[in-house]
Design a protein around this motif. Structure first.
Motif, PDB file in Angstrom:
ATOM      1  N   ARG A 187      18.956   4.064  62.894  1.00 45.68           N
ATOM      2  CA  ARG A 187      18.294   2.821  62.488  1.00 45.68           C
ATOM      3  C   ARG A 187      17.056   2.548  63.356  1.00 45.68           C
ATOM      4  NH1 ARG A 187      22.433   0.145  62.782  1.00 45.68           N
ATOM      5  NH2 ARG A 187      22.215  -0.751  64.882  1.00 45.68           N
ATOM      6  N   ASP A 188      17.198   2.759  64.668  1.00 49.88           N
ATOM      7  CA  ASP A 188      16.060   2.560  65.575  1.00 49.88           C
ATOM      8  C   ASP A 188      14.920   3.521  65.246  1.00 49.88           C
ATOM      9  OD1 ASP A 188      17.512   0.623  66.844  1.00 49.88           O
ATOM     10  OD2 ASP A 188      18.025   1.854  68.601  1.00 49.88           O
ATOM     11  N   LEU A 189      15.273   4.750  64.936  1.00 50.97           N
ATOM     12  CA  LEU A 189      14.252   5.746  64.596  1.00 50.97           C
ATOM     13  C   LEU A 189      13.507   5.354  63.325  1.00 50.97           C
ATOM     14  CD1 LEU A 189      12.915   8.515  65.048  1.00 50.97           C
ATOM     15  CD2 LEU A 189      14.846   9.556  63.813  1.00 50.97           C
ATOM     16  N   SER A 190      14.265   4.889  62.336  1.00 47.53           N
ATOM     17  CA  SER A 190      13.644   4.455  61.086  1.00 47.53           C
ATOM     18  C   SER A 190      12.682   3.288  61.325  1.00 47.53           C
ATOM     19  CB  SER A 190      14.730   4.051  60.083  1.00 47.53           C
ATOM     20  OG  SER A 190      14.163   3.566  58.879  1.00 47.53           O
ATOM     21  N   ASN A 191      13.107   2.313  62.124  1.00 52.07           N
ATOM     22  CA  ASN A 191      12.231   1.168  62.430  1.00 52.07           C
ATOM     23  C   ASN A 191      10.981   1.614  63.186  1.00 52.07           C
ATOM     24  OD1 ASN A 191      14.078  -0.558  61.243  1.00 52.07           O
ATOM     25  ND2 ASN A 191      15.118  -1.047  63.174  1.00 52.07           N
ATOM     26  N   ARG A 192      11.146   2.529  64.135  1.00 50.35           N
ATOM     27  CA  ARG A 192      10.016   2.995  64.932  1.00 50.35           C
ATOM     28  C   ARG A 192       9.013   3.742  64.068  1.00 50.35           C
ATOM     29  NH1 ARG A 192      12.764   5.719  68.066  1.00 50.35           N
ATOM     30  NH2 ARG A 192      13.312   3.995  69.455  1.00 50.35           N
ATOM     31  N   GLU A 193       9.524   4.516  63.115  1.00 51.41           N
ATOM     32  CA  GLU A 193       8.626   5.250  62.223  1.00 51.41           C
ATOM     33  C   GLU A 193       7.731   4.288  61.435  1.00 51.41           C
ATOM     34  OE1 GLU A 193       8.151   8.794  61.470  1.00 51.41           O
ATOM     35  OE2 GLU A 193       8.894   8.662  63.520  1.00 51.41           O
ATOM     36  N   GLY A 194       8.299   3.151  61.036  1.00 50.00           N
ATOM     37  CA  GLY A 194       7.513   2.194  60.263  1.00 50.00           C
ATOM     38  C   GLY A 194       6.597   1.333  61.105  1.00 50.00           C
ATOM     39  N   HIS A 238      11.797   5.899  55.446  1.00 45.33           N
ATOM     40  CA  HIS A 238      12.800   6.743  54.803  1.00 45.33           C
ATOM     41  C   HIS A 238      12.777   8.115  55.470  1.00 45.33           C
ATOM     42  CE1 HIS A 238      13.421   3.654  51.800  1.00 45.33           C
ATOM     43  NE2 HIS A 238      12.120   3.646  51.538  1.00 45.33           N
ATOM     44  N   LEU A 239      13.728   8.349  56.329  1.00 43.98           N
ATOM     45  CA  LEU A 239      13.732   9.548  57.158  1.00 43.98           C
ATOM     46  C   LEU A 239      14.229  10.780  56.403  1.00 43.98           C
ATOM     47  CD1 LEU A 239      15.317   7.977  60.375  1.00 43.98           C
ATOM     48  CD2 LEU A 239      12.884   8.419  59.946  1.00 43.98           C
ATOM     49  N   THR A 240      13.782  11.943  56.865  1.00 45.49           N
ATOM     50  CA  THR A 240      14.272  13.207  56.316  1.00 45.49           C
ATOM     51  C   THR A 240      15.526  13.675  57.061  1.00 45.49           C
ATOM     52  OG1 THR A 240      12.824  14.457  57.791  1.00 45.49           O
ATOM     53  CG2 THR A 240      11.962  13.906  55.609  1.00 45.49           C
ATOM     54  N   VAL A 241      15.880  12.975  58.137  1.00 41.07           N
ATOM     55  CA  VAL A 241      17.092  13.325  58.888  1.00 41.07           C
ATOM     56  C   VAL A 241      18.154  12.254  58.640  1.00 41.07           C
ATOM     57  CG1 VAL A 241      15.949  14.652  60.688  1.00 41.07           C
ATOM     58  CG2 VAL A 241      16.182  12.197  60.965  1.00 41.07           C
ATOM     59  N   SER A 242      19.388  12.682  58.484  1.00 41.93           N
ATOM     60  CA  SER A 242      20.504  11.775  58.216  1.00 41.93           C
ATOM     61  C   SER A 242      21.159  11.334  59.525  1.00 41.93           C
ATOM     62  CB  SER A 242      21.538  12.473  57.338  1.00 41.93           C
ATOM     63  OG  SER A 242      22.106  13.567  58.045  1.00 41.93           O
ATOM     64  N   LEU A 297      15.918   8.526  69.874  1.00 38.44           N
ATOM     65  CA  LEU A 297      15.116   9.669  69.437  1.00 38.44           C
ATOM     66  C   LEU A 297      13.722   9.206  69.067  1.00 38.44           C
ATOM     67  CD1 LEU A 297      17.580  11.693  67.143  1.00 38.44           C
ATOM     68  CD2 LEU A 297      16.904  12.208  69.494  1.00 38.44           C
ATOM     69  N   THR A 298      12.737   9.991  69.435  1.00 35.90           N
ATOM     70  CA  THR A 298      11.369   9.681  69.067  1.00 35.90           C
ATOM     71  C   THR A 298      10.583  10.977  68.908  1.00 35.90           C
ATOM     72  OG1 THR A 298       9.477   8.265  69.565  1.00 35.90           O
ATOM     73  CG2 THR A 298      10.417   9.525  71.415  1.00 35.90           C
ATOM     74  N   ARG A 299       9.381  10.853  68.353  1.00 36.44           N
ATOM     75  CA  ARG A 299       8.556  12.038  68.165  1.00 36.44           C
ATOM     76  C   ARG A 299       8.101  12.611  69.511  1.00 36.44           C
ATOM     77  NH1 ARG A 299       4.187  10.589  63.377  1.00 36.44           N
ATOM     78  NH2 ARG A 299       5.661   9.737  61.825  1.00 36.44           N
ATOM     79  N   TRP A 300       8.130  13.926  69.618  1.00 34.88           N
ATOM     80  CA  TRP A 300       7.551  14.581  70.789  1.00 34.88           C
ATOM     81  C   TRP A 300       6.033  14.611  70.656  1.00 34.88           C
ATOM     82  CZ3 TRP A 300       7.777  15.870  75.581  1.00 34.88           C
ATOM     83  CH2 TRP A 300       7.021  16.922  76.106  1.00 34.88           C
ATOM     84  N   ASP A 301       5.543  15.129  69.544  1.00 33.42           N
ATOM     85  CA  ASP A 301       4.117  15.082  69.213  1.00 33.42           C
ATOM     86  C   ASP A 301       3.930  13.941  68.220  1.00 33.42           C
ATOM     87  OD1 ASP A 301       1.520  15.425  68.218  1.00 33.42           O
ATOM     88  OD2 ASP A 301       1.612  17.607  68.416  1.00 33.42           O
ATOM     89  N   ILE A 302       3.276  12.881  68.657  1.00 30.83           N
ATOM     90  CA  ILE A 302       3.188  11.680  67.816  1.00 30.83           C
ATOM     91  C   ILE A 302       2.383  11.912  66.544  1.00 30.83           C
ATOM     92  CG2 ILE A 302       3.520  10.113  69.767  1.00 30.83           C
ATOM     93  CD1 ILE A 302       0.485   9.679  69.782  1.00 30.83           C
ATOM     94  N   ARG A 303       1.685  13.035  66.473  1.00 42.07           N
ATOM     95  CA  ARG A 303       0.879  13.324  65.276  1.00 42.07           C
ATOM     96  C   ARG A 303       1.702  13.998  64.184  1.00 42.07           C
ATOM     97  NH1 ARG A 303      -3.396  16.662  68.809  1.00 42.07           N
ATOM     98  NH2 ARG A 303      -1.368  17.638  69.230  1.00 42.07           N
ATOM     99  N   LYS A 304       2.865  14.507  64.538  1.00 43.21           N
ATOM    100  CA  LYS A 304       3.686  15.241  63.591  1.00 43.21           C
ATOM    101  C   LYS A 304       4.864  14.380  63.130  1.00 43.21           C
ATOM    102  CE  LYS A 304       2.620  19.716  65.743  1.00 43.21           C
ATOM    103  NZ  LYS A 304       3.205  20.911  66.399  1.00 43.21           N
ATOM    104  N   PRO A 305       5.383  14.627  61.931  1.00 39.07           N
ATOM    105  CA  PRO A 305       6.492  13.810  61.414  1.00 39.07           C
ATOM    106  C   PRO A 305       7.783  14.043  62.188  1.00 39.07           C
ATOM    107  CG  PRO A 305       6.079  15.669  59.951  1.00 39.07           C
ATOM    108  CD  PRO A 305       4.957  15.666  60.950  1.00 39.07           C
ATOM    109  N   ALA A 306       8.686  13.083  62.093  1.00 43.23           N
ATOM    110  CA  ALA A 306       9.995  13.199  62.744  1.00 43.23           C
ATOM    111  C   ALA A 306      10.833  14.244  62.018  1.00 43.23           C
ATOM    112  CB  ALA A 306      10.703  11.849  62.737  1.00 43.23           C
ATOM    113  N   GLY A 307      11.463  15.111  62.767  1.00 45.71           N
ATOM    114  CA  GLY A 307      12.300  16.150  62.181  1.00 45.71           C
ATOM    115  C   GLY A 307      12.970  16.967  63.274  1.00 45.71           C
TER     116      GLY A 307
END
Length: 448
Positions: free
Chosen positions: A340-347, A355-359, A386-396
């Motif tokens: 949930r935190d990851l989804s909020n951070r992405e937005g 809407h994440l690609t990871v479950s 969890l957060t992005r390592w490279d902020i330019r690339k999508p979460a995965g």
């Protein structure tokens, strides 16, 4: 007066005769009792000498010694009362192989024997050492230097001379698997502490549909209440289980393997350092090539509990006694919160689709399998996200790193091209290597 004296002498004579007769009777009774006792003891000693003579035979494939069935049933009386006639008969007719006869394996094999398993194959290439006496089930100082398999076989034949004990001094590997696991075993216990060998054994059993239970890491643990039995896909916290899981997943095995493991978190107990004179040539001090040379501290009670847990599970499985181990699911809520935190951070932070690609399951995998349940940066267990390592690339899978919330907040502000300056080149290399390893595993699993 004279007649009185005669009377007294006569009665005294009678009393003496009676006393003598009583004494003689007592002596006769005592002698008879002792003779009977000696006769019984001699019979027992004769039986024991026969059993001991059998136990001195060089261990190997050998038929059982002769023991009266009534004695066997009395020895297993409590098991018959618990598991029933049919259940104990199934246990007695089973053929179980135990591979790895150290602290875990020796206790597992010991209780399998005492619980009625009458055909055991005990496999280990190693010998009893003085330092292993703190955790071995039956070894004594006099056994130091002898093969572990032979040591157990000698003791086992004195406990249950009617049993068939095969002692095999050989290392399990891909080349010896067919021979060591021959003859259709009913169950196999994996008590090996080398990861690659453990994986080979589990894979062989899995492919050949041989029931197997595996022990994970009992070293550096002290909390008996944390010991669990579960499918390997449900294990948590245990480093050996985690490594085994990853290697099995790469071979196409994600579940279906029962393991005994501990949820106890590492508490600072680690491998003992090598002596300074041995550091440069550490491999020379390992038991065998690719085996660790350093020693992991072990509290002897924990391997014993692991082994007894394995034996108890196998006994109930063999007997058909219904037992369903309780699966620890305490981390599910944590994974859901991190998802949930990851989804909020992405937005909010990255202005991306929430809407994440990871479950949630993927989050659990990334946290536990990739980052060992802790911050990759500080090693802290608490407040992880969890957060992005490279902020330019999508979460995965290839771009999510585990950090504390405070570390993640700072990380978002860093230039992705200058991470080696913000952190260290060593840390950046470590993270990127993790992502490469995961990409390789996912290719083997058929994932992107």
């Amino acid at each position: 007066m004279e007649s009185l004296k005669v009377f007294i002498k006569s009665n005294a004579r009678i009393a003496l005769v009676a006393a003598a007769a009583s004494a003689a009777a007592a002596v006769a009774y005592t002698v008879g009792f002792r003779l009977r006792k000696r006769y019984v003891l001699n019979r027992v000693k004769k039986q024991l000498r026969q059993d001991f003579k059998y136990s001195k035979v060089a261990p190997g494939s050998r038929g059982p010694g002769q023991t009266d069935e009534s004695l066997i049933r009395e020895q297993l009386a409590r098991n018959y009362a618990f598991l029933g006639e049919e259940g104990v008969n199934k246990v007695r007719k089973s053929f179980v192989i135990v591979i790895g006869l150290g602290g875990v394996g020796s206790h597992a094999a010991h209780m399998l024997l005492r619980s009625g398993v009458e055909h055991l194959r005990l496999i280990d290439f190693d010998q009893v050492t003085l330092s292993s006496l703190n955790r071995h089930a039956v070894a004594r100082q006099v056994d130091v230097g002898t093969p572990k398999a032979h040591c157990l076989a000698r003791h086992f034949r004195e406990i249950a001379p009617h049993s068939r004990i095969e002692a095999v001094v050989e290392m399990f590997n891909e080349q010896t698997a067919d021979n060591l696991l021959a003859d259709n075993p009913t169950y196999v216990l994996d008590c090996i502490d080398n990861v690659d060998t453990k994986v080979h054994l589990i894979k062989y059993c899995f492919d050949n549909k041989i029931p197997v239970i595996s022990s994970t890491g009992s070293g550096a643990k002290a909390d008996a209440s944390r010991i669990q039995i579960a499918d390997i896909s449900d294990t948590q916290e245990d480093p050996l289980a985690r490594t085994t899981r990853r290697k099995l997943r790469a071979l196409g095995i994600e579940k279906g393997v029962t393991v005994v493991y501990s949820t106890e978190k590492p508490n600072g107990v680690g491998l003992l350092p090598l002596e300074d004179t041995k550091v440069d040539n550490a491999d020379e001090y390992a038991t065998l090539p690719n085996f660790r040379a350093r020693i992991l501290p072990v509290l002897g009670t924990i391997p014993a509990l692991f082994g007894n847990a394995m034996a108890s599970y196998v006994i109930t499985e063999l007997a058909g006694y219904p037992v369903t181990p309780l699966v620890v699911q305490g981390r599910d809520a944590t994974y859901a919160r991190i998802h949930r935190d990851l989804s909020n951070r992405e937005g909010t932070v990255f202005k991306s689709s929430p809407h994440l690609t990871v479950s949630i399951k993927d989050v659990g995998y990334i946290i536990e399998e990739m980052w060992n349940g802790r911050s990759a940066l500080s090693g802290v267990f608490d407040r992880c996200t969890l957060t992005r390592w490279d902020i330019r690339k999508p979460a995965g899978f290839g771009n999510l790193i585990c950090l504390t919330k405070e570390e993640a907040k700072l990380h978002h502000e860093y230039d992705p091209d200058k991470l080696a300056e913000v952190y260290t080149p060593v840390f950046v290399k470590f993270v990127e290597q993790k992502f490469r390893e995961e990409a390789s595993v996912n290719r083997l699993r058929g994932l992107r």
